[in-house]
Design an enzyme around this catalytic site. Structure first.
Site, mmCIF file in Angstrom:
data_model
loop_
_atom_site.group_PDB
_atom_site.id
_atom_site.type_symbol
_atom_site.label_atom_id
_atom_site.label_comp_id
_atom_site.label_asym_id
_atom_site.label_seq_id
_atom_site.Cartn_x
_atom_site.Cartn_y
_atom_site.Cartn_z
ATOM 1 N N THR A 165 -2.142 3.656 -7.355
ATOM 2 C CA THR A 165 -3.223 4.297 -7.901
ATOM 3 C C THR A 165 -3.041 5.626 -8.606
ATOM 4 O O THR A 165 -3.360 6.263 -9.637
ATOM 5 C CB THR A 165 -4.379 4.619 -6.738
ATOM 6 N N SER A 214 10.300 -18.980 4.634
ATOM 7 C CA SER A 214 11.799 -18.339 4.501
ATOM 8 C C SER A 214 12.406 -17.970 5.973
ATOM 9 O O SER A 214 13.393 -17.514 5.948
ATOM 10 C CB SER A 214 11.425 -16.936 3.613
ATOM 11 N N LYS A 253 13.023 -7.128 1.988
ATOM 12 C CA LYS A 253 13.531 -7.642 3.190
ATOM 13 C C LYS A 253 14.619 -7.084 3.312
ATOM 14 O O LYS A 253 15.061 -6.499 4.451
ATOM 15 C CB LYS A 253 13.918 -9.176 2.970
ATOM 16 N N PRO A 295 0.929 -1.043 0.028
ATOM 17 C CA PRO A 295 0.103 -0.156 -0.097
ATOM 18 C C PRO A 295 0.774 1.147 0.086
ATOM 19 O O PRO A 295 1.920 1.351 0.484
ATOM 20 C CB PRO A 295 -0.702 -0.190 1.308
ATOM 21 N N GLY A 296 0.320 2.187 -0.484
ATOM 22 C CA GLY A 296 0.966 3.629 -0.570
ATOM 23 C C GLY A 296 2.221 3.759 -1.307
ATOM 24 O O GLY A 296 2.920 4.767 -1.250
ATOM 25 N N VAL A 297 2.453 3.050 -2.358
ATOM 26 C CA VAL A 297 3.464 3.010 -3.003
ATOM 27 C C VAL A 297 3.175 3.771 -4.528
ATOM 28 O O VAL A 297 4.136 3.889 -5.357
ATOM 29 C CB VAL A 297 4.516 1.699 -3.487
ATOM 30 N N GLY A 298 2.072 3.970 -4.665
ATOM 31 C CA GLY A 298 1.809 4.892 -5.756
ATOM 32 C C GLY A 298 1.193 4.356 -6.792
ATOM 33 O O GLY A 298 0.988 4.733 -8.141
HETATM 34 N N1 ATP Z 1 6.778 7.606 -6.446
HETATM 35 C C1 ATP Z 1 5.910 8.744 -5.996
HETATM 36 N N2 ATP Z 1 6.337 9.958 -6.246
HETATM 37 C C2 ATP Z 1 5.328 10.758 -5.818
HETATM 38 N N3 ATP Z 1 4.232 10.468 -4.934
HETATM 39 C C3 ATP Z 1 4.086 9.195 -4.677
HETATM 40 C C4 ATP Z 1 5.238 8.349 -4.964
HETATM 41 N N4 ATP Z 1 4.414 7.164 -4.679
HETATM 42 C C5 ATP Z 1 3.469 7.200 -3.927
HETATM 43 N N5 ATP Z 1 3.144 8.630 -4.043
HETATM 44 C C6 ATP Z 1 2.160 9.487 -3.222
HETATM 45 O O1 ATP Z 1 1.598 8.471 -2.184
HETATM 46 C C7 ATP Z 1 0.462 8.730 -2.169
HETATM 47 C C8 ATP Z 1 -0.314 7.151 -2.057
HETATM 48 O O2 ATP Z 1 -0.234 6.534 -3.083
HETATM 49 P P1 ATP Z 1 -1.456 5.681 -3.837
HETATM 50 O O3 ATP Z 1 -2.593 6.107 -3.215
HETATM 51 O O4 ATP Z 1 -1.279 5.672 -5.397
HETATM 52 O O5 ATP Z 1 -0.906 4.137 -3.375
HETATM 53 P P2 ATP Z 1 -1.367 2.753 -3.745
HETATM 54 O O6 ATP Z 1 -0.229 2.182 -4.316
HETATM 55 O O7 ATP Z 1 -2.634 2.886 -4.714
HETATM 56 O O8 ATP Z 1 -2.054 2.102 -2.372
HETATM 57 P P3 ATP Z 1 -3.022 0.978 -2.299
HETATM 58 O O9 ATP Z 1 -2.449 -0.378 -2.353
HETATM 59 O O10 ATP Z 1 -3.217 1.128 -0.851
HETATM 60 O O11 ATP Z 1 -3.984 1.446 -2.823
HETATM 61 C C9 ATP Z 1 -0.332 9.400 -3.039
HETATM 62 O O12 ATP Z 1 -0.593 10.521 -2.736
HETATM 63 C C10 ATP Z 1 0.947 9.271 -4.259
HETATM 64 O O13 ATP Z 1 0.790 10.481 -4.844
HETATM 65 MG MG MG Z 2 -4.589 2.661 -4.548
#
Ligand code: ATP
Ligand code: MG
Length: 814
Positions: A370, A687, A730, A365-368
């Site tokens: 979406t 693991s 890891k 989650p939160g790696v961007g």
């Molecule tokens: N590489 C990046 N550069 C700039 N902003 C980022 C980056 N990665 C994530 N963000 C920011 O982090 C926030 C969370 O990202 P996002 O909602 O896309 O996560 P996600 O991968 O869709 O998570 P989930 O699996 O929980 O849906 C957003 O505001 C996004 O703009």
């Molecule tokens: Mg998302």
């Protein structure tokens, strides 16, 4: 003047001379008593004449009623001799006279008389054959007459009584004839029949005919009446309805609405099938009452059809360089990911029809994920819609309910497209791995149809019930892990992994993206808030523990909130610089102890590395040995695979007991308890095998494990270390935990290139092939070389004649 009658040649004829009264519209029969109004001079004179004699007159009908001054030929030759019962002169000179018919008579001759008609007549005696036939006819006639009277309301019902009590058939026939409502000529014809049987017969015939006519008439009357009643009722009701509708003023509105719908259908570019459907439904709607429940259903349906984007498109940008720039602008790092996405776009740009696989972004989650998908939409100038599949368990959520259900709606795909307003959006299907299946049907298979380019140009939503073309839509899916995705779906997707960020990457992301975004969102300006990089790092380390940056963003947001409050209190231009001390004021006590490295080397505690959906994690593995009978207990919410892995580790240590200086029979004397703390987080996978074996060995040997080493690797019964997955996550976790050295299976050497060089500078990676290497590195032994030399000399495999372990054939486990 009396003309005395002489006997005629015919016996039954008696000759008389009497005044004649021509009758315009009536035939008078014997035994009838009739009032007459006499106006014509000649007739009045005739009456006067009769009054002076024995009051006898001949009453004979005119052939034509209209003739005012009839000549001899205009008068029928047969009439009835009558008696004047009463005579009354009226003031206007006319006369009302009551006459009684007596007997039939035939005019023989008109006597010359200028004042009135005087005729010589023969009295006619009736011929009566007293036969059975006459009797039968009489009876029939009475019966028929009864029916006739019932049908014909003009004849008083008392007539039935008086007729049926008559015994003389001649009189009967005449009385009936007098009352029949038939033409004058016919009556005259009856009058002229002297034979009674013939008369009865004729009468019977006429009455039967009349009855038939009357019956038909009655039937018609009834039908007409019914019809009248019905039309009257309908008319009445429709008038009433009109009145009501007028009162409500809705009729006109409805008409207007229908017209508008018709117009919309005409102007909307839909598929042929949809247009046809819409027209059909409109026709149905026209026939419905505007407020009826079905009308609402039809209206809703039409509304859906008409508001879907059938032909609406946004013009796509196909410039790859620009797309690349746009992605670069919105996201830091993610070099490989962006490259893959740009390649994907390039293919789509070249090939008109999108038949390529669907992009699937996988990562914690939160790696961007979406926000990357949003960027793709922006870069290609498509609309963006997002549909979360988490918890979708009903096929109908994807495909809609049939219209037979009350309150049914299209599925989420169609709903989202309506929201998009164009038929070529970027359609993000979030969390494909979180769909579930139950008795209501499998949403995954419905989704398969949506995603399959071979089928999705004829996507059929149950509610719409006509095909919709999804082939222009660019589908992108996201998932936290591949595990929950059904294989057929997975097969159609191009997987792009996003592993998670290093601390430095996070600092960059925060500085360049998250902070400016939150400052703007809270109505602040750059001047108001300053956070040095070191403090961002502190936030990352002490207030978040994640692979992505979502919590980091949240923490930054909460700083901004507090700063915004200050700005409101103290003025727009204040500057707040966050200091190390001040951080706690803004964010509270640190949530995490940074660095999970144990304080000192401990016996029975090793540090493993785990991969979870939220990224890498440090696992502290504790083993305690207590007196007992060789029971192995494993706790800490571990999955089956992890438990089995613990047993394998245990068996391996048993087989090595002798060389490790452990009592050979230890397993009969002690119980071993393995525990992995933070029990709320479910953990699974093999693991942690080598970490568990290390902790067991340490506990049994009473030798501490080095606190500055973390390890990951699967263990076989013979001590071989097998490769694992998720190495990057890891190693990042070890780095976060400030652990300088990590033991990694030799076969994972190829994955090292994924790890950023900055991390490798701080975390030393040692490759291990066998458990012996692990123990040698991880246990705090005084003379490790000696022990393991001994072990190698007397290697258990050689000794027991077992084949040496086969090298692992590259199956990745984690
Ligand atoms: N590489 C990046 N550069 C700039 N902003 C980022 C980056 N990665 C994530 N963000 C920011 O982090 C926030 C969370 O990202 P996002 O909602 O896309 O996560 P996600 O991968 O869709 O998570 P989930 O699996 O929980 O849906 C957003 O505001 C996004 O703009
Ligand atoms: Mg998302």
């Amino acid at each position: 003047m009396i003309f005395n009658s002489n006997k005629d040649t015919i016996e039954n004829v008696k000759e008389l001379s009497v005044p004649l009264i021509p009758l315009r519209d009536i035939v008078i029969f014997p035994h009838m008593v009739v009032p007459l109004f006499v106006g014509r001079d000649k007739s009045i004179k005739a009456l006067e004449l009769a009054m002076t004699q024995d009051k006898s007159v001949l009453l004979a009908a005119q052939k034509k009623a209209k003739t005012d001054d009839p000549a001899q030929d205009d008068i029928y030759k047969v009439g009835t001799l009558g008696n004047i019962l009463q005579l009354l002169k009226l003031p206007d000179g006319s006369v009302k006279v009551l006459v009684e018919g007596k007997k039939r008579a035939r005019i023989k001759e008109f006597l010359p008389s200028p004042e009135c008609f005087i005729v010589k007549v023969d009295e006619v005696n009736e011929e009566l054959d007293d036969t059975l036939e006459t009797e039968a006819l009489t009876r029939n006639l009475v019966k028929a007459f009864e029916t006739y009277v019932k049908l014909n309301k003009k004849i008083p019902p008392e007539m039935i009584m008086s007729v049926s009590s008559m015994e003389d058939p001649a009189r009967l026939a005449d009385t009936i004839s007098a009352h029949l409502v038939i033409k004058l000529q016919e009556k005259q014809a009856i009058l002229e029949l002297i034979n009674v049987t013939h008369r009865l017969e004729r009468l019977y015939g006429i009455i039967e005919g009349e009855i038939e006519i009357l019956e038909v008439e009655q039937r018609i009357r009834q039908r007409v009446k019914k019809q009248m009643e019905k039309t009257q009722k309908e008319y009445y009701l429709s008038e009433q309805m009109k009145a009501i509708q007028k009162e409500l003023g809705e009729r006109d509105e409805f008409k207007g609405e229908l017209q508008e719908l018709e117009e919309r259908i005409k102007n909307k570019k839909m598929s042929k099938e949809a247009t046809k459907k819409a027209k059909q439904e409109l026709k149905k709607l026209k026939l419905m009452a505007p407020m009826a429940a079905e009308a609402t259903v039809v209206r809703n349906y039409l509304d859906w059809l008409l508001s879907l984007p059938w032909a609406e498109v946004t013009e796509e940008k196909k410039d790859i360089n620009e797309a690349e720039k746009s992605l670069e602008k919105d996201h830091y790092g993610l070099k490989q990911v962006k490259e893959r996405i740009v390649e994907h776009l390039a293919v789509h740009g070249l090939v008109e029809e999108m038949k390529g696989p669907i992009l699937c972004l996988v990562g914690p989650p939160g790696v961007g994920k979406t926000s990357l998908a949003k960027s793709i939409a922006k870069a290609t100038n498509r609309k963006f819609v997002r549909l979360s599949l988490g918890g979708v368990r009903d096929e109908a959520e994807i495909r809609g309910h049939r219209r037979t259900y009350i309150g049914s709606m299209p599925g989420k795909i169609i709903q989202s497209l309506k929201k998009a307003g164009a038929n070529n959006p970027v359609f993000l299907l979030d969390e494909v791995d979180k769909m579930s299946t139950d008795f209501r049907g499998d949403p995954a298979s419905a989704l398969l149809e949506v995603l399959d380019p071979e089928q999705n140009h004829t996507f059929n939503d149950h509610y719409l019930d006509c095909d919709y073309d999804l082939s222009k839509v660019m589908f992108i899916t996201t998932a936290n892990s591949l595990q929950g995705i059904p294989y057929p779906l997975l097969d159609r997707m191009e997987i792009i992994r996003i592993a998670g960020y290093t601390e430095m990457e996070k600092v960059h992301i925060a500085r360049r993206f998250l902070l400016p975004k939150q400052i703007k969102a809270h109505g602040l300006s750059d001047v108001n808030l300053e956070i040095p990089d070191a403090l961002i790092l502190a936030v990352i380390r002490r207030y978040t523990r994640e692979a992505g940056v979502r919590n980091l963003e949240r923490e930054i947001a909460s700083i901004c909130r507090k700063v915004a409050k200050e700005v409101l209190k103290r003025g727009k231009d204040i500057k707040i610089k966050i200091s190390a001390k001040g951080l706690a004021k803004y964010l509270g006590v640190p949530k995490y102890r940074y660095g999970r490295m144990e304080e000192k080397d401990e016996i029975g505690v090793s540090t493993g590395l785990a991969w979870t959906e939220t990224g890498g994690e440090l696992l502290s593995i504790e083993v305690t040995v207590v007196p007992g009978k060789g029971k192995l207990t494993v706790t800490g919410k571990l999955g089956d695979v992890m438990k089995e892995s613990a047993e394998a580790a245990f068996t391996y240590i048993r087989s090595r007991a002798e060389f490790l200086g452990i009592d050979k029979d230890f397993y009969q004397k002690v119980d071993i308890h393995i525990h992995v703390p933070e029990g709320a987080i479910p953990k699974d996978g093999p693991s942690a095998g080598i970490a568990m074996a290390t902790a067991i060995a340490s506990a049994l040997m009473k030798v501490p494990v080095r606190k500055d080493i973390a390890m990951t690797g699967e263990i076989t019964l013979r001590g071989k270390v097998l490769p694992i997955g998720g190495l990057k996550e890891k190693v990042l976790a070890a780095h976060r935990g400030m652990i300088p050295r990590v033991l990694v299976p030799k076969e994972n050497e190829k994955d090292i290139k994924e790890i950023p060089a900055t991390i490798l500078k701080k975390v030393e990676i040692s490759f291990v092939e066998h458990m012996d290497d692990v123990l040698k590195a991880a246990l705090v032994l005084e003379k490790p070389e000696e022990i393991f030399k001994k072990v190698q000399e007397k290697d258990i495999y050689q000794k027991e004649g077992m084949p040496t372990p086969v090298p692992n054939n590259g199956i990745i486990t984690h």
